[in-house]
Write an enzyme that holds these catalytic residues in place. Structure first.
Site, PDB file in Angstrom:
ATOM      1  N   SER A 145       0.846  -1.193   0.000  1.00 41.88           N
ATOM      2  CA  SER A 145       0.000   0.000   0.000  1.00 41.88           C
ATOM      3  C   SER A 145       0.876   1.236   0.000  1.00 41.88           C
ATOM      4  O   SER A 145       1.988   1.225   0.549  1.00 41.88           O
ATOM      5  CB  SER A 145      -0.895   0.024   1.243  1.00 41.88           C
ATOM      6  N   TYR A 158      -1.367  -1.023  10.250  1.00 45.09           N
ATOM      7  CA  TYR A 158      -1.445  -1.337   8.819  1.00 45.09           C
ATOM      8  C   TYR A 158      -0.189  -0.854   8.084  1.00 45.09           C
ATOM      9  O   TYR A 158       0.394  -1.591   7.272  1.00 45.09           O
ATOM     10  CB  TYR A 158      -2.696  -0.692   8.227  1.00 45.09           C
TER      11      TYR A 158
END
Length: 251
Positions: A145, A158
């Site tokens: 990401s 995350y």
């Protein structure tokens, strides 16, 4: 170019928005797939759809796996090899979020994200590397990401998991390169999914304003990147992160 005929791929998180687009891209280039996910009914339904899509293969297989359970993860690669005969391509796409500000983040919110996004990724890479080394060929691609590179408030778990996958992939790339195995990452930016579709227009406009290209990407943009990195033509690309974000972060 990017013909995957004769190659077998395992894709985790296969029935999700980005996962299904990756599967479509690989299948359209001739790969045979083992699609994996935790929702058995959704996974089987997606596999049926994939088999009826008119690609080169109509014998793709579904293998349920709970990435939060170590034993389930360890059995996934052997199961895929048993059903497909071999594994040439591993796409680590599955991931979760448990967003919270660091001061409020519970231990289990941290642990769940690290276990599923990073630890299970390592376990699958380790298991896939053995048969790939014997074959002297392999393609490992992990979906990370943009947040893993830039950070994001409320996503320390995350961001850490995705940054960890990037570092791990670089180490694996160096270990496996001499055996013809490449290890790379794809870092999506904002991608249009069913979750983003329900956002208010004002919020969508605010997101798009952060992207030089002026709009969110499509799942097919990630699928195309995965098909390239999985191909023989990408054999001299390893240890890299391909950022697919419309210019939102130029890294």
């Amino acid at each position: 170019m990017f013909d995957l005929t004769g190659m077998n791929a395992l894709v985790t998180g296969a029935s999700g928005g980005i996962g299904s687009e990756i599967c479509t891209a690989l299948a359209s280039q001739g790969a045979r797939l083992a699609v994996s996910g935790s929702n058995v009914d959704k996974l089987n339904a997606y596999c049926d759809t994939l088999n009826g899509a008119g690609h080169a293969h109509d014998d793709h297989v579904a293998i349920a796996c709970n990435l939060g359970d170590a034993d389930s993860v360890e059995s996934l690669i052997p199961s895929a090899i048993e059903q497909l005969g071999k594994i040439d391509i591993l796409i680590n796409n599955a991931g979760i979020t448990r967003d919270n500000l660091a001061m409020r983040m519970k231990d289990e919110e941290w642990d769940d994200v690290i276990r599923i996004n990073l630890e299970s990724n390592f376990r699958l890479c380790r298991a896939a590397a053995r048969p790939m080394m014997k074959a002297r060929f392999g393609r490992i691609v992990s979906i990370t990401s943009v947040v893993g590179a830039t950070g994001n408030p409320g996503q320390s778990n995350y961001a850490a998991s995705k940054a960890g996958v990037v570092g791990m992939s670089k180490a694996l790339a160096q270990e496996l390169a001499s055996r013809g195995i490449t290890v790379n990452c794809i870092a999506p930016g904002f991608i249009a999914t069913p979750m983003t579709d329900v956002l208010p227009d004002a919020q969508k406009q605010a997101l798009n304003a952060r992207i030089p290209m002026g709009n969110m990407g499509q799942g097919s943009d990630i699928g195309a990147a995965a098909a390239y990195l999985a191909s023989k033509e990408a054999g001299y690309v390893t240890g890299q992160t391909l950022h697919v974000n419309g210019g939102m972060a130029m890294l």
